[in-house]
Design a protein around this motif. Structure first.
Motif, PDB file in Angstrom:
ATOM      1  N   ALA A   1      -9.261   7.284  15.122  1.00  0.00           N
ATOM      2  CA  ALA A   1      -9.903   6.174  14.415  1.00  0.00           C
ATOM      3  C   ALA A   1      -9.417   6.056  12.971  1.00  0.00           C
ATOM      4  CB  ALA A   1     -11.420   6.326  14.471  1.00  0.00           C
ATOM      5  N   CYS A   2      -8.261   6.613  12.677  1.00  0.00           N
ATOM      6  CA  CYS A   2      -7.718   6.557  11.309  1.00  0.00           C
ATOM      7  C   CYS A   2      -7.445   5.118  10.889  1.00  0.00           C
ATOM      8  CB  CYS A   2      -6.462   7.417  11.183  1.00  0.00           C
ATOM      9  SG  CYS A   2      -5.139   7.009  12.335  1.00  0.00           S
ATOM     10  N   ALA A   3      -7.043   4.260  11.818  1.00  0.00           N
ATOM     11  CA  ALA A   3      -6.780   2.858  11.491  1.00  0.00           C
ATOM     12  C   ALA A   3      -8.066   2.151  11.075  1.00  0.00           C
ATOM     13  CB  ALA A   3      -6.149   2.145  12.682  1.00  0.00           C
ATOM     14  N   ILE A   4      -9.164   2.508  11.715  1.00  0.00           N
ATOM     15  CA  ILE A   4     -10.454   1.903  11.389  1.00  0.00           C
ATOM     16  C   ILE A   4     -10.867   2.316   9.972  1.00  0.00           C
ATOM     17  CG2 ILE A   4     -12.885   1.718  12.035  1.00  0.00           C
ATOM     18  CD1 ILE A   4     -10.872   0.477  14.100  1.00  0.00           C
ATOM     19  N   LEU A   5     -10.701   3.601   9.646  1.00  0.00           N
ATOM     20  CA  LEU A   5     -11.043   4.077   8.308  1.00  0.00           C
ATOM     21  C   LEU A   5     -10.166   3.387   7.260  1.00  0.00           C
ATOM     22  CD1 LEU A   5     -12.735   5.981   6.555  1.00  0.00           C
ATOM     23  CD2 LEU A   5     -10.979   7.733   6.931  1.00  0.00           C
ATOM     24  N   ALA A   6      -8.866   3.323   7.502  1.00  0.00           N
ATOM     25  CA  ALA A   6      -7.944   2.679   6.556  1.00  0.00           C
ATOM     26  C   ALA A   6      -8.246   1.186   6.439  1.00  0.00           C
ATOM     27  CB  ALA A   6      -6.500   2.908   6.991  1.00  0.00           C
ATOM     28  N   GLY A   7      -8.500   0.528   7.554  1.00  0.00           N
ATOM     29  CA  GLY A   7      -8.807  -0.900   7.530  1.00  0.00           C
ATOM     30  C   GLY A   7     -10.094  -1.206   6.790  1.00  0.00           C
ATOM     31  N   THR A   8     -11.108  -0.356   6.959  1.00  0.00           N
ATOM     32  CA  THR A   8     -12.377  -0.533   6.254  1.00  0.00           C
ATOM     33  C   THR A   8     -12.177  -0.317   4.761  1.00  0.00           C
ATOM     34  OG1 THR A   8     -13.581   0.176   8.234  1.00  0.00           O
ATOM     35  CG2 THR A   8     -14.781   0.245   6.145  1.00  0.00           C
ATOM     36  N   PHE A   9     -11.394   0.687   4.386  1.00  0.00           N
ATOM     37  CA  PHE A   9     -11.053   0.941   2.983  1.00  0.00           C
ATOM     38  C   PHE A   9     -10.422  -0.315   2.378  1.00  0.00           C
ATOM     39  CE2 PHE A   9      -8.462   2.174  -0.553  1.00  0.00           C
ATOM     40  CZ  PHE A   9      -9.002   3.331  -1.097  1.00  0.00           C
ATOM     41  N   LEU A  10      -9.456  -0.891   3.076  1.00  0.00           N
ATOM     42  CA  LEU A  10      -8.725  -2.039   2.534  1.00  0.00           C
ATOM     43  C   LEU A  10      -9.563  -3.319   2.506  1.00  0.00           C
ATOM     44  CD1 LEU A  10      -5.256  -1.362   4.169  1.00  0.00           C
ATOM     45  CD2 LEU A  10      -5.910  -1.011   1.765  1.00  0.00           C
ATOM     46  N   LYS A  11     -10.504  -3.441   3.421  1.00  0.00           N
ATOM     47  CA  LYS A  11     -11.355  -4.639   3.463  1.00  0.00           C
ATOM     48  C   LYS A  11     -12.302  -4.682   2.264  1.00  0.00           C
ATOM     49  CE  LYS A  11     -14.004  -7.514   6.481  1.00  0.00           C
ATOM     50  NZ  LYS A  11     -14.142  -7.889   7.859  1.00  0.00           N
ATOM     51  N   HIS A  12     -12.811  -3.536   1.857  1.00  0.00           N
ATOM     52  CA  HIS A  12     -13.707  -3.408   0.700  1.00  0.00           C
ATOM     53  C   HIS A  12     -13.189  -2.259  -0.156  1.00  0.00           C
ATOM     54  CE1 HIS A  12     -16.464  -6.125   2.707  1.00  0.00           C
ATOM     55  NE2 HIS A  12     -16.345  -5.382   3.791  1.00  0.00           N
ATOM     56  N   PRO A  13     -12.059  -2.455  -0.850  1.00  0.00           N
ATOM     57  CA  PRO A  13     -11.411  -1.333  -1.546  1.00  0.00           C
ATOM     58  C   PRO A  13     -12.257  -0.739  -2.673  1.00  0.00           C
ATOM     59  CG  PRO A  13     -10.324  -3.410  -2.063  1.00  0.00           C
ATOM     60  CD  PRO A  13     -11.354  -3.719  -1.042  1.00  0.00           C
ATOM     61  N   PRO A  14     -12.522   0.562  -2.593  1.00  0.00           N
ATOM     62  CA  PRO A  14     -13.229   1.228  -3.688  1.00  0.00           C
ATOM     63  C   PRO A  14     -12.323   1.390  -4.913  1.00  0.00           C
ATOM     64  CG  PRO A  14     -12.689   2.801  -1.958  1.00  0.00           C
ATOM     65  CD  PRO A  14     -12.270   1.453  -1.461  1.00  0.00           C
ATOM     66  N   LEU A  15     -11.013   1.308  -4.701  1.00  0.00           N
ATOM     67  CA  LEU A  15     -10.014   1.364  -5.777  1.00  0.00           C
ATOM     68  C   LEU A  15      -8.959   0.308  -5.477  1.00  0.00           C
ATOM     69  CD1 LEU A  15      -9.499   5.236  -5.997  1.00  0.00           C
ATOM     70  CD2 LEU A  15     -10.861   3.811  -7.539  1.00  0.00           C
ATOM     71  N   GLU A  16      -8.415  -0.270  -6.509  1.00  0.00           N
ATOM     72  CA  GLU A  16      -7.392  -1.306  -6.344  1.00  0.00           C
ATOM     73  C   GLU A  16      -5.994  -0.698  -6.202  1.00  0.00           C
ATOM     74  OE1 GLU A  16      -8.093  -4.542  -5.889  1.00  0.00           O
ATOM     75  OE2 GLU A  16     -10.204  -3.948  -6.043  1.00  0.00           O
ATOM     76  N   GLY A  17      -5.084  -1.488  -5.660  1.00  0.00           N
ATOM     77  CA  GLY A  17      -3.679  -1.099  -5.623  1.00  0.00           C
ATOM     78  C   GLY A  17      -3.269  -0.307  -4.393  1.00  0.00           C
ATOM     79  N   PHE A  18      -4.153  -0.161  -3.407  1.00  0.00           N
ATOM     80  CA  PHE A  18      -3.830   0.602  -2.208  1.00  0.00           C
ATOM     81  C   PHE A  18      -3.396  -0.321  -1.080  1.00  0.00           C
ATOM     82  CE2 PHE A  18      -5.909   3.772  -4.608  1.00  0.00           C
ATOM     83  CZ  PHE A  18      -5.566   5.005  -4.067  1.00  0.00           C
ATOM     84  N   TYR A  19      -2.561   0.195  -0.217  1.00  0.00           N
ATOM     85  CA  TYR A  19      -2.078  -0.512   0.968  1.00  0.00           C
ATOM     86  C   TYR A  19      -1.966   0.505   2.103  1.00  0.00           C
ATOM     87  CZ  TYR A  19       2.277   1.526  -0.759  1.00  0.00           C
ATOM     88  OH  TYR A  19       3.219   2.400  -1.223  1.00  0.00           O
ATOM     89  N   GLY A  20      -1.847   0.021   3.311  1.00  0.00           N
ATOM     90  CA  GLY A  20      -1.745   0.910   4.459  1.00  0.00           C
ATOM     91  C   GLY A  20      -0.324   1.363   4.723  1.00  0.00           C
ATOM     92  N   GLU A  21      -0.211   2.600   5.174  1.00  0.00           N
ATOM     93  CA  GLU A  21       1.067   3.143   5.632  1.00  0.00           C
ATOM     94  C   GLU A  21       0.836   3.844   6.958  1.00  0.00           C
ATOM     95  OE1 GLU A  21       4.234   4.162   2.091  1.00  0.00           O
ATOM     96  OE2 GLU A  21       2.991   5.806   2.784  1.00  0.00           O
ATOM     97  N   ARG A  22       1.884   3.876   7.755  1.00  0.00           N
ATOM     98  CA  ARG A  22       1.832   4.521   9.070  1.00  0.00           C
ATOM     99  C   ARG A  22       2.852   5.638   9.163  1.00  0.00           C
ATOM    100  NH1 ARG A  22       3.280   0.458  13.572  1.00  0.00           N
ATOM    101  NH2 ARG A  22       2.551   2.144  14.867  1.00  0.00           N
ATOM    102  N   ILE A  23       2.435   6.716   9.784  1.00  0.00           N
ATOM    103  CA  ILE A  23       3.358   7.756  10.218  1.00  0.00           C
ATOM    104  C   ILE A  23       3.586   7.463  11.693  1.00  0.00           C
ATOM    105  CG2 ILE A  23       3.688  10.224  10.635  1.00  0.00           C
ATOM    106  CD1 ILE A  23       1.705  10.725   8.292  1.00  0.00           C
ATOM    107  N   ILE A  24       4.816   7.177  12.047  1.00  0.00           N
ATOM    108  CA  ILE A  24       5.149   6.820  13.434  1.00  0.00           C
ATOM    109  C   ILE A  24       6.050   7.911  13.990  1.00  0.00           C
ATOM    110  CG2 ILE A  24       6.154   5.070  14.938  1.00  0.00           C
ATOM    111  CD1 ILE A  24       5.799   3.112  12.479  1.00  0.00           C
ATOM    112  N   SER A  25       5.508   8.681  14.909  1.00  0.00           N
ATOM    113  CA  SER A  25       6.301   9.769  15.486  1.00  0.00           C
ATOM    114  C   SER A  25       7.372   9.200  16.414  1.00  0.00           C
ATOM    115  CB  SER A  25       5.399  10.743  16.246  1.00  0.00           C
ATOM    116  OG  SER A  25       4.637  10.065  17.214  1.00  0.00           O
ATOM    117  N   ASP A  26       8.437   9.952  16.563  1.00  0.00           N
ATOM    118  CA  ASP A  26       9.521   9.536  17.449  1.00  0.00           C
ATOM    119  C   ASP A  26       9.008   9.357  18.872  1.00  0.00           C
ATOM    120  OD1 ASP A  26      11.261   9.627  15.330  1.00  0.00           O
ATOM    121  OD2 ASP A  26      12.338  11.417  15.999  1.00  0.00           O
TER     122      ASP A  26
END
Length: 167
Positions: free
Chosen positions: A28-53
């Motif tokens: 559920a890491c995407a849900i946590l990151a998406g919720t953070f970005l929807k109501h950011p407690p700090l400005e200037g953040f964006y999502g990044e993904r670690i994509i395994s081979d």
């Protein structure tokens, strides 16, 4: 690194019963990151993904401002998060490698998440967004980010790339 017992992610009740850090760290890491970005407690953040081979597990989504990152662990230097993640997965899976990519889709959109083999918010036993909001509200973001920034700045200051002598 916490390893889930076999079958928990496929059992909605057991998955939902996991402690928050494990729930948001194992699927559920995407849900946590998406919720953070929807109501950011700090400005200037964006999502990044670690994509395994291909053929490997170990994908992960977090938010970052390029120097520090936030995920289910809390705030830390971005480089530390990446090193920890790689070290953990590579120690258990010979040949494990990954790519890092900026998130260019809505982290709370079921169709976009399903396209990337992740669950959307309405595919959990209960709505995970209020759970993510509560997880985020329990933190002092400014203080924790400042501590992480101090660590990240120290890491950056300690890094001295090799410079060839121009003479």
């Amino acid at each position: 690194m916490y390893v889930l017992k076999h079958g928990i992610k496929k059992n909605p009740e057991k998955r939902w019963a996991l402690p928050d850090r494990i729930f948001f760290g194992h699927g559920a890491c995407a849900i946590l990151a998406g919720t953070f970005l929807k109501h950011p407690p700090l400005e200037g953040f964006y999502g990044e993904r670690i994509i395994s081979d291909e053929g490997f597990s170990g994908n992960h989504i977090y938010v970052t401002n390029g120097l520090i990152a936030f995920d289910y662990h809390g705030y830390c230097a971005r480089e530390r998060l990446l090193e920890h993640h790689e070290r953990s997965w590579a120690s258990r899976n010979t040949g494990w490698h990954c790519a890092i990519a900026k998130v260019d889709f809505d982290l709370l959109d079921k169709t976009e998440l399903n396209r990337r083999k992740m669950l959307g918010p309405d595919q959990y036993l209960h709505d995970p967004i209020p759970r993510a909001r509560r997880f985020l509200q329990r933190r002092n973001h400014a203080e924790a980010a400042a501590r992480a920034l101090g660590t990240a700045t120290t890491l950056a200051a300690d890094y001295r790339p090799a410079v060839s002598d121009p003479t």
